[in-house]
Design a protein around this motif. Structure first.
Motif, PDB file in Angstrom:
ATOM      1  N   PRO A 104      16.805 -16.622  66.359  1.00  0.00           N
ATOM      2  CA  PRO A 104      15.466 -15.993  66.142  1.00  0.00           C
ATOM      3  C   PRO A 104      15.600 -14.689  65.506  1.00  0.00           C
ATOM      4  N   GLN A 105      16.500 -13.757  65.843  1.00  0.00           N
ATOM      5  CA  GLN A 105      16.612 -12.420  65.350  1.00  0.00           C
ATOM      6  C   GLN A 105      17.112 -12.476  63.935  1.00  0.00           C
ATOM      7  N   GLY A 106      17.821 -13.409  63.612  1.00  0.00           N
ATOM      8  CA  GLY A 106      18.314 -13.638  62.097  1.00  0.00           C
ATOM      9  C   GLY A 106      17.276 -13.939  61.224  1.00  0.00           C
ATOM     10  N   VAL A 107      16.034 -13.964  61.421  1.00  0.00           N
ATOM     11  CA  VAL A 107      14.875 -14.153  60.595  1.00  0.00           C
ATOM     12  C   VAL A 107      13.922 -13.235  60.300  1.00  0.00           C
ATOM     13  N   SER A 108      13.940 -12.655  59.193  1.00  0.00           N
ATOM     14  CA  SER A 108      13.294 -11.302  59.223  1.00  0.00           C
ATOM     15  C   SER A 108      12.451 -11.441  57.734  1.00  0.00           C
ATOM     16  N   ASN A 109      11.469 -10.673  57.609  1.00  0.00           N
ATOM     17  CA  ASN A 109      10.646 -10.440  56.388  1.00  0.00           C
ATOM     18  C   ASN A 109      11.456  -9.969  55.325  1.00  0.00           C
ATOM     19  N   ALA A 110      11.454 -10.622  54.214  1.00  0.00           N
ATOM     20  CA  ALA A 110      12.504 -10.424  53.205  1.00  0.00           C
ATOM     21  C   ALA A 110      12.144  -9.332  52.213  1.00  0.00           C
ATOM     22  N   ALA A 111      10.959  -8.449  52.809  1.00  0.00           N
ATOM     23  CA  ALA A 111      10.649  -7.105  52.125  1.00  0.00           C
ATOM     24  C   ALA A 111      11.029  -6.013  52.957  1.00  0.00           C
ATOM     25  N   SER A 112      10.740  -6.257  54.357  1.00  0.00           N
ATOM     26  CA  SER A 112      10.844  -5.198  55.490  1.00  0.00           C
ATOM     27  C   SER A 112      12.187  -5.281  56.172  1.00  0.00           C
ATOM     28  N   TYR A 113      12.734  -6.591  56.073  1.00  0.00           N
ATOM     29  CA  TYR A 113      13.786  -6.858  57.060  1.00  0.00           C
ATOM     30  C   TYR A 113      13.485  -6.563  58.404  1.00  0.00           C
ATOM     31  N   GLN A 114      12.383  -6.760  58.825  1.00  0.00           N
ATOM     32  CA  GLN A 114      11.821  -6.641  60.236  1.00  0.00           C
ATOM     33  C   GLN A 114      11.562  -8.072  60.601  1.00  0.00           C
ATOM     34  N   GLY A 115      11.830  -8.395  62.030  1.00  0.00           N
ATOM     35  CA  GLY A 115      11.351  -9.705  62.535  1.00  0.00           C
ATOM     36  C   GLY A 115      10.408  -9.701  63.462  1.00  0.00           C
ATOM     37  N   GLY A 116      10.241 -10.411  64.449  1.00  0.00           N
ATOM     38  CA  GLY A 116       9.058 -10.466  65.352  1.00  0.00           C
ATOM     39  C   GLY A 116       8.160 -11.546  64.946  1.00  0.00           C
ATOM     40  N   GLY A 117       8.386 -12.557  64.284  1.00  0.00           N
ATOM     41  CA  GLY A 117       7.465 -13.569  63.877  1.00  0.00           C
ATOM     42  C   GLY A 117       6.957 -13.800  62.289  1.00  0.00           C
ATOM     43  N   VAL A 118       6.607 -14.811  62.083  1.00  0.00           N
ATOM     44  CA  VAL A 118       6.293 -15.094  60.442  1.00  0.00           C
ATOM     45  C   VAL A 118       4.976 -15.839  60.228  1.00  0.00           C
ATOM     46  N   ALA A 119       4.254 -15.273  58.998  1.00  0.00           N
ATOM     47  CA  ALA A 119       3.039 -15.677  58.484  1.00  0.00           C
ATOM     48  C   ALA A 119       3.320 -16.681  57.522  1.00  0.00           C
ATOM     49  N   ALA A 120       1.994 -17.476  57.465  1.00  0.00           N
ATOM     50  CA  ALA A 120       1.959 -18.576  56.399  1.00  0.00           C
ATOM     51  C   ALA A 120       2.356 -17.907  55.180  1.00  0.00           C
ATOM     52  N   GLY A 121       3.081 -18.371  54.172  1.00  0.00           N
ATOM     53  CA  GLY A 121       3.366 -18.157  52.836  1.00  0.00           C
ATOM     54  C   GLY A 121       4.389 -17.044  52.818  1.00  0.00           C
ATOM     55  N   GLU A 122       4.756 -16.273  53.852  1.00  0.00           N
ATOM     56  CA  GLU A 122       5.548 -15.154  53.945  1.00  0.00           C
ATOM     57  C   GLU A 122       6.998 -15.371  53.483  1.00  0.00           C
ATOM     58  N   VAL A 123       7.671 -14.445  52.484  1.00  0.00           N
ATOM     59  CA  VAL A 123       8.877 -14.894  51.946  1.00  0.00           C
ATOM     60  C   VAL A 123       9.854 -14.201  53.104  1.00  0.00           C
ATOM     61  N   VAL A 124      10.862 -14.811  53.684  1.00  0.00           N
ATOM     62  CA  VAL A 124      11.535 -14.628  54.877  1.00  0.00           C
ATOM     63  C   VAL A 124      13.299 -14.714  54.256  1.00  0.00           C
ATOM     64  N   THR A 125      13.936 -13.868  54.971  1.00  0.00           N
ATOM     65  CA  THR A 125      15.566 -14.047  54.632  1.00  0.00           C
ATOM     66  C   THR A 125      16.081 -14.564  56.326  1.00  0.00           C
ATOM     67  N   ILE A 126      16.807 -15.544  56.240  1.00  0.00           N
ATOM     68  CA  ILE A 126      17.464 -16.174  57.365  1.00  0.00           C
ATOM     69  C   ILE A 126      18.975 -15.760  57.285  1.00  0.00           C
ATOM     70  N   PHE A 127      19.421 -14.991  58.247  1.00  0.00           N
ATOM     71  CA  PHE A 127      20.782 -14.734  58.275  1.00  0.00           C
ATOM     72  C   PHE A 127      21.419 -15.516  59.279  1.00  0.00           C
ATOM     73  N   GLY A 128      22.839 -15.997  59.025  1.00  0.00           N
ATOM     74  CA  GLY A 128      23.324 -16.926  59.883  1.00  0.00           C
ATOM     75  C   GLY A 128      24.782 -17.328  59.492  1.00  0.00           C
ATOM     76  N   GLN A 129      25.194 -18.493  59.934  1.00  0.00           N
ATOM     77  CA  GLN A 129      26.457 -18.936  59.436  1.00  0.00           C
ATOM     78  C   GLN A 129      26.357 -20.312  58.951  1.00  0.00           C
ATOM     79  N   ASP A 130      27.253 -20.801  57.835  1.00  0.00           N
ATOM     80  CA  ASP A 130      27.173 -22.163  57.469  1.00  0.00           C
ATOM     81  C   ASP A 130      25.967 -22.553  56.909  1.00  0.00           C
ATOM     82  N   LEU A 131      25.022 -21.604  56.256  1.00  0.00           N
ATOM     83  CA  LEU A 131      23.826 -21.995  55.864  1.00  0.00           C
ATOM     84  C   LEU A 131      23.694 -22.527  54.546  1.00  0.00           C
ATOM     85  N   GLY A 132      24.910 -22.301  53.943  1.00  0.00           N
ATOM     86  CA  GLY A 132      24.849 -22.658  52.340  1.00  0.00           C
ATOM     87  C   GLY A 132      26.554 -22.760  51.740  1.00  0.00           C
ATOM     88  N   ASP A 133      26.415 -22.904  50.560  1.00  0.00           N
ATOM     89  CA  ASP A 133      27.704 -22.656  49.632  1.00  0.00           C
ATOM     90  C   ASP A 133      27.984 -21.109  49.482  1.00  0.00           C
TER      91      ASP A 133
END
Length: 988
Positions: free
Chosen positions: A755-784
């Motif tokens: 959960p701490q790896g999900v943040s607002n893509a503009a502010s890089y702050q977490g704590g929840g999401v909103a409809a339509g919000e652009v987010v960045t997810i940080f983690g492992q093995d997420l893609g190529d």
């Protein structure tokens, strides 16, 4: 940044052509008890009875099925998304009578389902059950649904005759907002408005027998309804009065063309031969049957931009199209269908050389996103061709994640490789409706072949294997096309690679089969229709009657019907001489290989009525002789619930497992410390909704593995664990195929994040999401690696898949801005609005992360920054459309455009992935701005044109009192919720 000027920066949005540049701004910088859940890859095996394509972008494709729910097509990933899995057994919505979209709202869809039940006590703990239909509405493209309150007694029959040959019984009025019509099989025509549902009279014939009123169409000026037996009726006053307008008496489906022209196909049920096609224009009918080929017709579609009309007969894939409203026709050639699952029957003399896609041809639809594409549904699934006007159109199956198989049994023999070789054993075996059964070499790949020969439809009802020599397995079943007396059986010594029928099938048909734990030749067979159980000591060559007290062992009432899926017969998993059998409340055991039986427990520790409960499962402990567990799933006319029963004395007595509140199904799998794991579908810890639980201490405590707000498994039919692999369990259903859930022991190489790896893509702050919000997810093995950047799908929307990566919010694919191994940028689907939490998963190349639960807020605003670090110079344009910077400051009194995200819902409602084309999509919540701590006048706040919905543009005036400087603080607020601090604008 490259910009395109708009009329005024003060009150309008600025259209951007720099979406990849904005993506660069987004980049750069759990709940462990829950399993991840997926479908076993089978692909199809159920009747797709209807299809509707939304006229508005992104032109969502919806399908309905007879027993497997409804789906929406994910164009980017080319797979189907199930829409009704959140409904459980008590109110299963898997049978869908009709589906319709709101032509004025891309997010709104309706589904008519058979789900309402009411119980009336009849004494002795038994109840009569009354069922009727309900119309559900979703304003989130099918993610979340609410009931509209269909009155009691309205009959729906999604699996009845005419299920696929007749049209959509739901229609949304394009003029009267919120008005919906439903054409029933037996109860006339109904209308939903602000006052609820009311039955329409006005002279329209009220057919009392199926198919009743097969379709209703709502146009701008008129309504049309096809009434089977009397033809087509019309209304010009919203359904208050009706007039018959003629046509043939067997209307099937219809379509309204621009200008009010009506085209109707005429036919009957599957296999019908009489029918035609008619056109009603300017008050007159014309027979436009293609090429004079009179037959039963069904599918019909019209596409405006190409001015093409297409119709189809209800069998044989006989499709025709016209470019002049039916005055002349071209036949679409019948060619092979590519991408066919390997186990589908091939054309042969036995099936009259027909393709699997030639049976049960139902709905037909021309795709408005690509007007040369034609889709057709049938008794197996969905096919399409990219160009139906081609001389030799290429047809292809569209079956990924369309899972409608009905499952009777699942067995997971604990075999890693076949004896004497390195050849891998099957992941699982399944006994199935229609396709007899399957050997699943991999749960993630479609099976290669069925376990027996299928000419038309056939069914295995039970599987068994030898616990000590699990390469030996057997099954029993019946030929559905002939009848339950047509016996089908199979015996295998190689893990189901090859099968031979029993040499002797005299005991009966179908029912249940059990195999000794130590002797694969020792079988016990309890056939259907309560036939006497019999045993064999030679692998089915000869059979002897099982006896109790010198008399034949009575057949089980739970095997009265060949369709009932309970497991009332089982072999002890350790002692090769022990077998167990259940008959309507009486438990029997045998200690001599099934020859003679002794009555055991007859008193069950429950207040619920045990006799006549159909779904009873006897499940021996795989590691302890004489240790047997029994689950009972209440009938649909039994609103009560049963505990989990346990016996340690071979079934002589049973006690209730107090740690579990109820258990509908029970299974064993590999444990983590000596004892096997126990899985149940039921409730524990005071829960009020069914879920999958696991115990690692033989039932002393339980951990919930599934989230009932996301998945309830609908008409669950069987539960099975895997003794080879910890953290793996299978759930077979009566119409949604097989699910499997997996936990941490199977997680290496799968995407992971917290959960701490999900943040607002503009502010890089977490704590929840909103409809339509652009987010960045940080983690492992997420893609190529390297990074994959944003792309548009065929409908012109931001793609929801990039190089095999998808992000799912409550199962809904999110539009993606970029994807890489360590991070993914996504726009939160608008479907999260109105919820308190959302379940998020990342999928990469089919590997699915464990779900992470995030809180949902009305707004989580953040301002984009040029450094893409969440602080420093903001992503701001000056009034001359140049980028604001210390070397290019804005004057006090000028307007600047501030770019942000996290503003929440919009009006009109935002549509996932759609590129905003104008500055008319506005936040529902109030947006304000402060510059240098002073209130800044906001002339415009709305979705930024030219960028995906979810990116906010705020045109704010720099206050006259603001201090000049290269880094003046700027903050926006949405409903009083501030964006991050540390963002600046340059002021001169």
């Amino acid at each position: 940044m490259k910009t395109v000027r708009s009329d005024s920066l003060v009150s309008r949005g600025v259209r951007f052509g720099w979406l990849p540049g904005l993506c660069a701004c987004f980049a750069a910088h759990s709940q462990p008890s829950l399993f991840a859940w997926k479908n076993v890859n089978i692909q199809g095996m159920g009747y797709v009875t209807g299809m509707v394509i939304h006229p508005l972008a992104p032109h969502d494709i919806y399908i309905r099925t007879d027993v497997g729910g409804a789906y929406r097509f994910d164009r980017a990933a080319q797979r189907w998304l199930p829409l009704l899995d959140r409904f459980g057994t008590a109110d299963s919505a898997y049978g869908v009578e009709s589906i319709a979209v709101d032509p004025n709202d891309a997010n709104t869809v309706y589904a008519a389902v058979l789900m309402n039940r009411v119980y009336s006590a009849t004494g002795g703990g038994f109840y009569n059950e009354t069922t009727w239909g309900e119309v559900l509405v979703s304003h989130s493209r099918g993610v979340w649904w609410t009931r509209t309150g269909m009155p009691a007694g309205i009959y729906m029959g999604p699996n009845d005759a005419y299920r696929g040959t007749t049209g959509e019984r739901l229609a949304v009025d394009p003029v009267r907002r919120g008005v919906v019509y439903f054409a029933s099989r037996q109860n006339g025509l109904w209308r939903l408005d602000g006052s609820g549902w009311t039955q329409l009279g006005g002279g329209i014939e009220q057919s009392g027998t199926s198919p009743g009123i097969p379709f209703v169409l709502a146009g701008a000026q008129k309504l049309y309804a096809g009434v089977y037996g009397s033809g087509v009726w019309a209304s010009a006053d919203g359904g208050a009065t009706w007039t018959p307008v003629g046509g043939a008496t067997n209307p099937a489906r219809g379509v309204l063309l621009p200008g009010g022209t009506l085209v109707v196909t005429y036919g009957g049920d599957e296999g019908a031969t009489a029918g035609s096609v008619g056109r009603y224009q300017n008050g007159e009918w014309k027979d436009i049957t293609p090429l004079g080929l009179y037959a039963a017709y069904s599918g019909v579609s019209f596409e405006t931009s190409g001015n093409r009309l297409a119709v189809a007969q209800n069998g044989g894939r006989n499709v025709f199209y016209s470019s002049d409203l039916g005055d002349s026709w071209q036949r679409v050639p019948v060619t092979d269908i590519s991408a066919q699952p390997p186990y589908y029957p091939l054309p042969s003399a036995a099936n009259f050389y027909g393709h699997a896609g030639d049976w049960g041809n139902a709905a037909l639809a021309i795709d408005p996103a690509k007007p040369t594409r034609l889709l057709q549904t049938n008794g197996y699934g969905v096919i399409d061709t990219e160009d139906f006007t081609a001389a030799a159109p290429v047809w292809s199956w569209k079956m990924q994640n369309l899972e409608e198989l009905g499952v009777q049994d699942i067995k997971v023999p604990p075999l890693v490789t076949l004896p004497g070789s390195n050849e891998p054993a099957a992941d699982l075996l399944s006994a199935d409706v229609d396709m007899i059964g399957l050997r699943h070499m991999s749960r993630d790949e479609a099976p290669n072949a069925t376990i027996g020969t299928v000419v038309y439809v056939a069914q295995a009802t039970s599987l068994a294997f030898c616990a000590s020599q699990p390469q030996y397995t057997a099954w029993v079943g019946w030929d559905e096309a002939v009848g339950w007396q047509a016996v089908l059986t199979g015996y295998s010594a190689d893990n189901g690679k090859t099968w031979e029928p029993f040499a002797n099938v005299s005991p009966g048909s179908a029912g249940k089969i059990a195999m000794s734990a130590t002797d694969p030749k020792r079988l016990v067979w309890a056939p259907t229709h309560a036939a006497t159980p019999q045993y064999s000591a030679d692998g089915g060559r000869t059979w002897q009657v099982c006896t109790v007290n010198g008399n034949p062992l009575p057949g089980s009432w739970q095997l009265t019907s060949e369709w009932w899926a309970g497991g009332v017969l089982a072999a002890d998993a350790v002692d090769g001489n022990r077998f167990y059998f259940y008959n309507n409340g009486l438990f029997y055991s045998s200690v001599d290989g099934g020859a003679t039986w002794q009555p055991g427990n007859a008193t069950w520790p429950t207040t619920e009525p045990v006799p006549y409960t159909i779904m009873v499962n006897v499940v021996p402990n795989p590691e302890a002789a004489g240790d047997v567990w029994v689950s009972m799933a209440a009938n649909q006319n039994e609103p009560g619930r049963f505990p989990l029963f346990h016996s340690t004395d071979g079934g002589q007595t049973f006690s209730a497992v107090s740690s579990a509140d109820s258990a509908n199904f029970v299974a064993f799998g590999k444990g983590s410390s000596g004892a096997p794991a126990i899985y149940i579908h039921g409730r524990a810890g005071g829960a009020t909704t069914d879920a999958i639980y696991r115990s690692l201490d033989l039932g002393a405590s339980w951990t919930r593995l599934s989230d009932p707000t996301q998945q309830q498994f609908g008409n669950i039919a069987v539960l099975a664990g895997d003794m080879r692999q910890a953290d793996l369990v299978y759930v077979g259903t009566g119409g949604r195929g097989i699910f499997y859930g997996y936990g941490p022991a199977m997680s290496p190489g799968k995407p992971s994040f917290t959960p701490q790896g999900v943040s607002n893509a503009a502010s890089y702050q977490g704590g929840g999401v909103a409809a339509g919000e652009v987010v960045t997810i940080f983690g492992q093995d997420l893609g190529d690696t390297p990074i994959a950047t944003a792309a548009l799908d065929e409908a012109g929307s931001l793609s929801a898949i990039l190089q095999g990566t998808q992000v799912l919010f409550d199962g809904e694919p999110a539009p993606l801005l970029f994807a890489s191994a360590g991070q993914v940028g996504a726009a939160v689907p608008y479907s999260v609005a109105g919820t308190s939490t959302t379940s998020v998963q990342v999928s990469h190349d089919g590997a699915l992360s464990f779900p992470v639960t995030l809180s949902v807020a009305p707004a989580v605003p953040g301002i984009f920054t040029l450094s893409a670090q969440g602080t420093g110079a903001g992503s701001v344009l000056n009034s001359d459309y140049t980028v604001n910077s210390p070397s290019n400051p804005a004057a006090r009194g000028d307007y600047v455009a501030i770019y942000a995200t996290g503003e929440g819902e919009t009006s009109p409602a935002g549509v996932d992935g759609v590129i905003t084309l104008s500055a008319t999509l506005l936040p529902l919540l109030t947006v304000t701005a402060r510059i240098d701590g002073l209130d800044a006048k906001v002339a415009f706040a709305g979705e930024a044109p030219g960028i995906v919905a979810g990116v906010l543009q705020v045109n704010a005036q720099i206050p006259a009192g603001a201090h000049p400087g290269p880094a003046v603080p700027v903050v926006i607020e949405v409903a009083g919720i501030p964006s991050q601090t540390g963002v600046t604008v340059a002021v001169k």
